[in-house]
Design a protein around this motif. Structure first.
Motif, short mmCIF file in Angstrom:
data_model
loop_
_atom_site.label_atom_id
_atom_site.label_comp_id
_atom_site.label_asym_id
_atom_site.label_seq_id
_atom_site.Cartn_x
_atom_site.Cartn_y
_atom_site.Cartn_z
N THR A 116 42.96 17.08 7.97
CA THR A 116 41.82 17.72 8.64
C THR A 116 42.04 19.22 8.78
OG1 THR A 116 42.81 17.13 10.78
CG2 THR A 116 41.18 15.62 9.88
N ILE A 117 42.87 19.61 9.73
CA ILE A 117 43.09 21.03 10.00
C ILE A 117 43.71 21.74 8.79
CG2 ILE A 117 44.35 22.66 11.42
CD1 ILE A 117 44.14 20.69 13.72
N GLY A 118 44.74 21.12 8.22
CA GLY A 118 45.42 21.77 7.10
C GLY A 118 44.54 21.91 5.87
N ALA A 119 43.86 20.83 5.49
CA ALA A 119 42.99 20.88 4.32
C ALA A 119 41.85 21.87 4.53
CB ALA A 119 42.43 19.48 4.03
N GLY A 120 41.32 21.93 5.75
CA GLY A 120 40.26 22.89 6.03
C GLY A 120 40.74 24.33 5.90
N ALA A 121 41.95 24.60 6.38
CA ALA A 121 42.50 25.95 6.26
C ALA A 121 42.70 26.34 4.80
CB ALA A 121 43.83 26.04 7.02
N THR A 122 43.19 25.40 3.99
CA THR A 122 43.39 25.69 2.56
C THR A 122 42.06 25.98 1.88
OG1 THR A 122 45.31 24.22 2.54
CG2 THR A 122 44.38 24.83 0.41
N ALA A 214 53.41 20.70 13.03
CA ALA A 214 52.20 21.53 12.96
C ALA A 214 52.52 22.88 12.34
CB ALA A 214 51.61 21.70 14.35
N THR A 215 53.64 23.47 12.72
CA THR A 215 54.03 24.76 12.15
C THR A 215 54.25 24.66 10.65
OG1 THR A 215 55.11 25.36 14.24
CG2 THR A 215 55.69 26.64 12.29
N VAL A 216 54.99 23.64 10.23
CA VAL A 216 55.29 23.48 8.80
C VAL A 216 54.02 23.17 8.02
CG1 VAL A 216 56.51 22.02 7.16
CG2 VAL A 216 57.67 22.76 9.23
N ILE A 217 53.17 22.29 8.53
CA ILE A 217 51.95 21.92 7.83
C ILE A 217 51.03 23.13 7.66
CG2 ILE A 217 49.79 20.61 8.08
CD1 ILE A 217 51.48 18.35 9.28
N MET A 218 50.87 23.94 8.70
CA MET A 218 50.01 25.11 8.59
C MET A 218 50.59 26.15 7.65
SD MET A 218 47.46 24.18 10.22
CE MET A 218 46.56 25.70 9.90
N LEU A 219 51.90 26.30 7.64
CA LEU A 219 52.51 27.23 6.69
C LEU A 219 52.24 26.81 5.25
CD1 LEU A 219 56.00 27.93 8.35
CD2 LEU A 219 54.14 29.57 8.03
N VAL A 220 52.41 25.54 4.97
CA VAL A 220 52.19 25.05 3.60
C VAL A 220 50.73 25.21 3.19
CG1 VAL A 220 52.20 22.99 2.14
CG2 VAL A 220 54.13 23.45 3.66
N HIS A 221 49.82 24.83 4.07
CA HIS A 221 48.40 24.88 3.71
C HIS A 221 47.90 26.31 3.58
CE1 HIS A 221 46.97 20.69 3.69
NE2 HIS A 221 47.98 20.47 4.52
N THR A 222 48.34 27.21 4.45
CA THR A 222 47.90 28.59 4.32
C THR A 222 48.45 29.22 3.04
OG1 THR A 222 49.75 29.24 5.77
CG2 THR A 222 47.57 29.00 6.77
N GLY A 236 39.84 23.29 -5.05
CA GLY A 236 40.05 21.85 -4.88
C GLY A 236 41.45 21.43 -5.27
N GLU A 237 41.97 22.00 -6.35
CA GLU A 237 43.34 21.69 -6.77
C GLU A 237 44.34 22.17 -5.73
OE1 GLU A 237 46.39 22.60 -10.51
OE2 GLU A 237 44.29 23.24 -10.58
N ALA A 238 44.09 23.36 -5.15
CA ALA A 238 44.99 23.88 -4.13
C ALA A 238 45.01 22.99 -2.89
CB ALA A 238 44.57 25.31 -3.74
N VAL A 239 43.84 22.47 -2.50
CA VAL A 239 43.79 21.56 -1.35
C VAL A 239 44.60 20.31 -1.63
CG1 VAL A 239 42.29 20.12 0.06
CG2 VAL A 239 41.58 22.43 -0.54
N GLY A 240 44.44 19.74 -2.82
CA GLY A 240 45.21 18.54 -3.16
C GLY A 240 46.71 18.78 -3.17
N ARG A 241 47.11 19.90 -3.77
CA ARG A 241 48.54 20.22 -3.80
C ARG A 241 49.08 20.46 -2.39
NH1 ARG A 241 50.76 21.80 -8.73
NH2 ARG A 241 49.30 21.83 -10.48
#
Length: 272
Positions: A116-122, A214-222, A236-241
């Motif tokens: 949710t949050i991570g995919a949206g940020a990406t 949460a910190t690690v997930i947001m770092l990866v997605h950003t 779309g590919e970036a979100v999947g990765r």
């Protein structure tokens, strides 16, 4: 052989680029908190409650609540039946207090945050990248990493605290209702074993796990959103990765922290 060496070199360079981005993002958190407070507040509201039609059902709060509700119900179903096979179904409360806090709630929350949050940020950062909005920010002198990445890391860490409270409460509630209302176990028996084995220290470590994830997930997605290329298909590919990478890293964080905290003694005593 040459292609293998080149592939290893590209992989090593990619790791270095990611590490540099993560360091710059973490280093800019103070700058973001000082100069971009309005953006942080906007992101907190967006991440917690969602926007548009998603806000009607509560956004990420509702998603995390329903996911942990289902996992808590699994504890009631599987725990009661498995313990009943050996005649100790009264220990279902112990299973809820032990498994929900240490493994199930952190893992489920990580999945919800990534999806949710991570995919949206990406997706947001990727769209800004392909529309050259990030380049425009840098042209006018904005610190793009602090404004776009660091603010999202701060917002994600702040949002995960109430989200995790909701998730843990829903998992506890589902396990208790399933065991007592559906299977008919006495509420006194369930509460006795639940309260006996629920360790407040485990709850504190569980919150530490959630904040770290949460910190690690947001770092990866950003990172994946900030460096997206290739137009809409590339976003779309970036979100999947990003989702794939964050889920792997979150599982590693849960495992590593669990081993670090509970690996020697397990902080468990079957008595009382």
């Amino acid at each position: 052989m040459v292609n293998l060496i080149r592939g290893c070199g590209r992989g090593w360079n990619q790791i270095g680029l990611q590490a540099e981005f993560y360091f710059r993002t973490l280093h800019s958190i103070g700058d973001a908190a000082l100069h971009y407070r309005k953006e942080v507040l906007r992101l907190i509201a967006q991440m917690g409650l969602g926007v548009g039609a998603l806000a009607i059902i509560g956004g990420t709060v509702a998603i995390v609540g329903f996911l942990t509700l289902s996992t808590g119900a699994v504890i009631a179903v599987q725990g009661y039946n498995q313990f009943a096979n050996i005649g100790v179904e009264a220990l279902t409360g112990f299973a809820s207090a032990f498994l929900n806090v240490r493994i199930i709630a952190p893992g489920t929350t990580a999945i919800a945050l990534s999806a949710t949050i991570g995919a949206g940020a990406t997706a947001q950062l990727g769209a800004m990248r392909i529309n050259e909005e990030i380049d425009a920010l840098e042209v006018i002198g904005m610190r793009s990493i602090a404004y776009l990445a660091s603010t999202r890391v701060i917002a994600g860490v702040i949002v995960v605290i109430p989200l995790y409270c909701v998730g843990v409460a829903m998992s506890f509630t589902a396990a208790r209702v399933g065991t007592t209302a559906i299977y008919g176990q006495s509420t006194g028996v369930y509460d006795h074993y639940f309260n006996t084995f629920l360790n407040p220290t485990d709850l504190i470590w569980s919150f530490v796990q959630s904040i770290t994830m949460a910190t690690v997930i947001m770092l990866v997605h950003t990172y994946y959103g900030y460096n997206a290329t290739g137009g809409p298909a590339g976003v779309g590919e970036a979100v999947g990765r990003a989702v794939r990478a964050s889920l792997v890293v979150a599982a590693f964080v849960v495992t590593a922290m669990s081993l670090a905290v509970y690996g020697q003694s397990g902080n468990f005593n079957l008595a009382g």
